[in-house]
Design a protein around this motif. Structure first.
Motif, mmCIF file in Angstrom:
data_model
loop_
_atom_site.group_PDB
_atom_site.id
_atom_site.type_symbol
_atom_site.label_atom_id
_atom_site.label_comp_id
_atom_site.label_asym_id
_atom_site.label_seq_id
_atom_site.Cartn_x
_atom_site.Cartn_y
_atom_site.Cartn_z
ATOM 1 N N SER B 63 38.821 12.188 62.282
ATOM 2 C CA SER B 63 38.419 11.051 63.107
ATOM 3 C C SER B 63 38.558 9.760 62.320
ATOM 4 O O SER B 63 38.245 9.707 61.137
ATOM 5 N N LEU B 64 39.035 8.716 62.976
ATOM 6 C CA LEU B 64 39.183 7.419 62.324
ATOM 7 C C LEU B 64 38.360 6.357 63.060
ATOM 8 O O LEU B 64 38.751 5.217 63.163
ATOM 9 N N GLY B 65 37.218 6.765 63.604
ATOM 10 C CA GLY B 65 36.415 5.819 64.379
ATOM 11 C C GLY B 65 35.241 5.243 63.611
ATOM 12 O O GLY B 65 34.401 4.554 64.183
ATOM 13 N N GLN B 66 35.166 5.534 62.317
ATOM 14 C CA GLN B 66 33.980 5.191 61.536
ATOM 15 C C GLN B 66 33.598 3.715 61.650
ATOM 16 O O GLN B 66 32.431 3.394 61.835
ATOM 17 N N ALA B 67 34.578 2.825 61.552
ATOM 18 C CA ALA B 67 34.277 1.392 61.591
ATOM 19 C C ALA B 67 33.624 1.025 62.922
ATOM 20 O O ALA B 67 32.713 0.194 62.964
ATOM 21 N N GLY B 68 34.064 1.632 63.999
ATOM 22 C CA GLY B 68 33.497 1.352 65.316
ATOM 23 C C GLY B 68 32.031 1.735 65.379
ATOM 24 O O GLY B 68 31.197 0.979 65.892
ATOM 25 N N PHE B 69 31.691 2.905 64.839
ATOM 26 C CA PHE B 69 30.294 3.340 64.880
ATOM 27 C C PHE B 69 29.435 2.500 63.950
ATOM 28 O O PHE B 69 28.274 2.216 64.242
ATOM 29 N N MET B 70 30.017 2.088 62.807
ATOM 30 C CA MET B 70 29.282 1.199 61.921
ATOM 31 C C MET B 70 28.990 -0.119 62.621
ATOM 32 O O MET B 70 27.893 -0.675 62.506
ATOM 33 N N LEU B 71 29.986 -0.604 63.355
ATOM 34 C CA LEU B 71 29.809 -1.859 64.092
ATOM 35 C C LEU B 71 28.664 -1.730 65.093
ATOM 36 O O LEU B 71 27.806 -2.613 65.195
ATOM 37 N N LEU B 72 28.640 -0.603 65.814
ATOM 38 C CA LEU B 72 27.562 -0.382 66.785
ATOM 39 C C LEU B 72 26.204 -0.416 66.098
ATOM 40 O O LEU B 72 25.271 -1.082 66.561
ATOM 41 N N GLY B 73 26.097 0.301 64.986
ATOM 42 C CA GLY B 73 24.833 0.354 64.259
ATOM 43 C C GLY B 73 24.429 -1.019 63.750
ATOM 44 O O GLY B 73 23.269 -1.433 63.883
ATOM 45 N N ALA B 74 25.394 -1.732 63.179
ATOM 46 C CA ALA B 74 25.103 -3.038 62.585
ATOM 47 C C ALA B 74 24.620 -4.015 63.646
ATOM 48 O O ALA B 74 23.615 -4.703 63.472
#
Lengths: 333, 374
Positions: B63-74
């Protein structure tokens, strides 16, 4: 009313077709490499960007050279643009082949994930190298603006005036694609390519030099990316180190949309994505003209012009994972 | 069984030792401020890298969605925790002003007569958890269609999802919540490295326990052979979704920590380049090794933020050449090193192994035995 609506839509559609043609040229590189190596060549978008940078630098270097040889400023510029085009094509192809040799060939027998990671690493390297060389600044593209004769001339279609390159792009794209399809269907190397993409091991047993076929694939892919970059950046003002990433990803989506491994599929997908994206950019304007949005209300569709491509990707992967023209692939246990 | 207990005691005491060292180092005045940055950012990246490793290394989902989930959390963290008194200033470019308020929390904290510090810590924890939960919820949602896809398609679909999220957060119609494309700031942040270290240590501990449980064994079975795992009675869809949601939850918490570290928050840096960076950390550490990911994160951050700084400013070791060593050269050297690791040391630092004192001791024992034989 309808005439007014049409004249509002027309520029978006025309630039959509043009952008679609540029995406198509990049998408072919993705789809051919994927067809043969089953590898998403993440570095392909960056090759496209490097082609733009080569154009910038070679033009800067060559124009004074030709002026010293006694040409007037105007003609020196034209000669240097023409010779830069040749340099761009040659150097981009060399870059593509080098990447294949250095980063993908050593991993031929490794798991597919390692090759993909290597592709991501190459993309990271190219972008960082580009940031170092350009100093992170946007470099103005020589062929854009009024400087480039003929290609940047304004022409009028109906009531809208556009750059000539907008009309040239789709025509050139289709000519190149027809030539490519003929190459794949009619020549010996084309037959070898088809064989390798069907079955890697068996074709090696049949005496096909697989490495040569892969090199040819990268040659064609990089060449078309260079042509695409010439057309793409003529429409835009400048090249930045990251300006290859987005067109690269979109072209990949186009390849998936059309059915990965299929050249005509990639082209059709690219045109659809290019047109939809540009219509989305102007949808607020169009809907206001049509009277759907009143009193200056806007929705902000343009924010989603990039995201739209990926929404399309997720939808197509869920509905028809093989794409429009892709072959069905079943997993054997 | 005994061996693993020795290992666990060893690892726990190692962590305790590191904590003691950090607290001492942070309180000595005049210590290189870079060290503190490395500890903060390194621990955040360690958490995100481990959460990515849970997917890529242990479940085999690329999976290469990590930045997206980090953005959601942030973003969730920032939107929830900005004090009401600061909101007007932060949201000054949005016509409608902020649509979110934390009055509910302030009321509770006043009613319970909490001290300022306790109240700040509490809202930070609530914000982080909310960030993790929102990220987890969206990952569940996107996982429904996407997790059916095979390797490369999954990678590109999750990458696309991250781009969609980024576009949505920059949409001006959502301005009252996300502040559009303007900067979010004034949310509570941490001062010392102890906070991010504690949070990521707890989260990583949870992931380690998960990997050593029945679920973890099922994840590994799926990674090694999906069809065989299914034949053994493992519910593929359920386990994949579980891994995806848990990984995203921790990516969300990592994102919230990153927002605190940066003091300000904008959607633009959460591009695919960030995901690539984290993926490369995982690769350097060894795909499928938790301790590898942690070591690699600290090495990566130290190298990029501290040790190789000289490459950008014209002076590195004994070489002085401002013409070559100018802005950006550090990252070029760095990416060349990464390419060498990717091409020639594919196992990374740790391979699939973990730091283990028993294995380390065994190494000596074997040598002794060999010596005796001779």
């Amino acid at each position: 009313m309808i005439g007014k609506l049409f004249s509002t839509c027309l520029p978006y559609i025309l630039s959509g077709i043009s952008v679609g043609g540029q995406y198509a040229l990049i998408a072919i590189g993705y789809t051919m490499v994927y067809g043969i190596l089953r590898l998403i060549n993440f570095a392909h978008g960056d090759i496209f960007m490097v082609a733009g940078l080569i154009m910038v630098y070679s033009n800067v270097a060559l124009t004074p050279l030709f002026m010293n040889m006694g040409l007037s400023a105007g003609s020196a510029f034209i000669v240097s643009i023409i010779s830069s085009v040749v340099i761009v094509l040659v150097l981009t192809v060399i870059l593509g082949l080098t990447i294949e040799k250095a980063a993908y060939r050593p991993l031929r027998n490794a798991p597919r994930m390692s090759v993909m990671i290597s592709a991501i690493g190459v993309s990271y390297l190219i972008q960082n190298a580009a940031i170092y060389i350009t100093g992170g600044l946007a470099k103005p593209y020589p062929a854009s603006g009024a400087a480039m004769p003929w290609l940047s001339d304004q022409i009028t279609i109906g009531s809208t005036s556009i750059k000539r390159v907008t009309v040239i792009t789709p025509i050139l794209t289709i000519l190149l694609v027809v030539a490519l399809v003929l190459l794949i269907k009619k020549t010996k190397i084309g037959m070898a390519m088809r064989a390798v993409s069907k079955d890697f091991r068996t074709s090696r047993l049949m005496g096909i030099e697989v490495n040569n076929v892969i090199s040819v694939t990268f040659f064609i892919g990089s060449f078309l990316a260079a042509v695409g970059s010439l057309l793409y950046f003529t429409n835009y003002a400048s090249v930045t180190p990251t300006s290859g990433a987005m067109p690269g990803l979109k072209a990949f989506v186009a390849a998936v949309f059309g059915g990965i491994g299929s050249v005509p599929g990639a082209v059709v997908g690219a045109f659809i994505i290019g047109i939809c994206e540009n219509i989305l950019k102007g949808l607020d304007n169009i809907l206001s003209t049509a009277g759907v949005f009143k009193d200056g209300f806007t929705f902000g569709f343009a924010t989603f012009s990039d995201a739209f491509t990926f929404i399309l990707l997720i939808v197509i992967l869920c509905v028809k994972p093989t794409g429009l023209f892709g072959e069905k692939n079943t997993d054997k246990v | 069984m005994k061996k693993s207990r020795t290992d666990m005691i060893f690892n726990l005491s190692l962590v305790a030792l590191i904590f003691a060292a950090v607290i001492i180092v942070e309180n000595i005045p005049g210590v290189n401020p870079m060290l503190s940055t490395v500890l903060k950012k390194g621990s955040i990246y360690a958490l995100v890298a481990v959460s990515m490793n849970l997917l890529n290394g242990f479940t085999g989902l690329f999976s290469l969605g990590q930045a997206g989930f980090m953005l959601l959390g942030a973003y969730t963290y920032a939107v929830i925790t900005i004090p009401d008194s600061a909101r007007e200033k932060v949201y000054m470019y949005v016509k409608e002003g902020s649509a979110v308020s934390r009055a509910w929390f302030d009321n509770i904290s006043n009613a319970l007569h909490m001290s300022e510090d306790v109240s700040k810590l509490l809202i930070m924890i609530i914000g982080m958890l909310a960030g993790g939960l929102i990220a987890a919820f969206f990952s569940w949602l996107i996982g429904l269609p996407v997790l059916k896809l095979k390797r490369d398609y999954l990678a590109i679909a999750t990458l696309g999802f991250a781009e969609i999220i980024r576009a949505i957060f920059q949409w001006d119609k959502l301005g009252p919540v996300t502040n559009g494309s303007n900067v979010l700031r004034n949310f509570p942040t941490f001062k010392t490295a102890v906070f991010p270290l504690t949070v990521s240590a707890l989260c990583i501990l949870f992931i380690v326990l998960l990997i050593n449980s029945t679920y973890g064994r099922a994840f590994k079975a799926i990674r090694d052979d999906e069809i065989a795992a299914e034949a053994m009675g493992i519910n593929l869809a359920h386990h994949k979704r579980l891994a995806f949601v848990i990984s995203s939850f921790f990516a969300g918490i990592g994102g919230a920590l990153l927002a605190m570290f940066q003091n300000t928050l904008q959607a633009t840096p959460f591009k695919s380049a960030m995901t690539y960076e984290i993926l490369l950390i995982v690769v350097i550490g060894g795909i499928g090794s938790i301790s590898g990911s942690i070591i690699a994160s600290f090495l990566y951050i130290s190298a990029s933020e501290w040790w190789l700084r000289g490459l950008d400013s014209g002076k590195f070791l004994f070489i002085e050449s401002p013409a070559v060593l100018r802005g950006g050269f550090r990252m070029v050297v760095f990416s060349v090193i990464i390419m060498i690791i990717v091409l020639f040391f594919r196992k990374g630092i740790m391979g699939e192994k973990e730091i283990s004192v028993t294995r380390f001791l065994k190494l000596f024992k074997k040598k002794d035995e060999k010596n005796k034989e001779i």
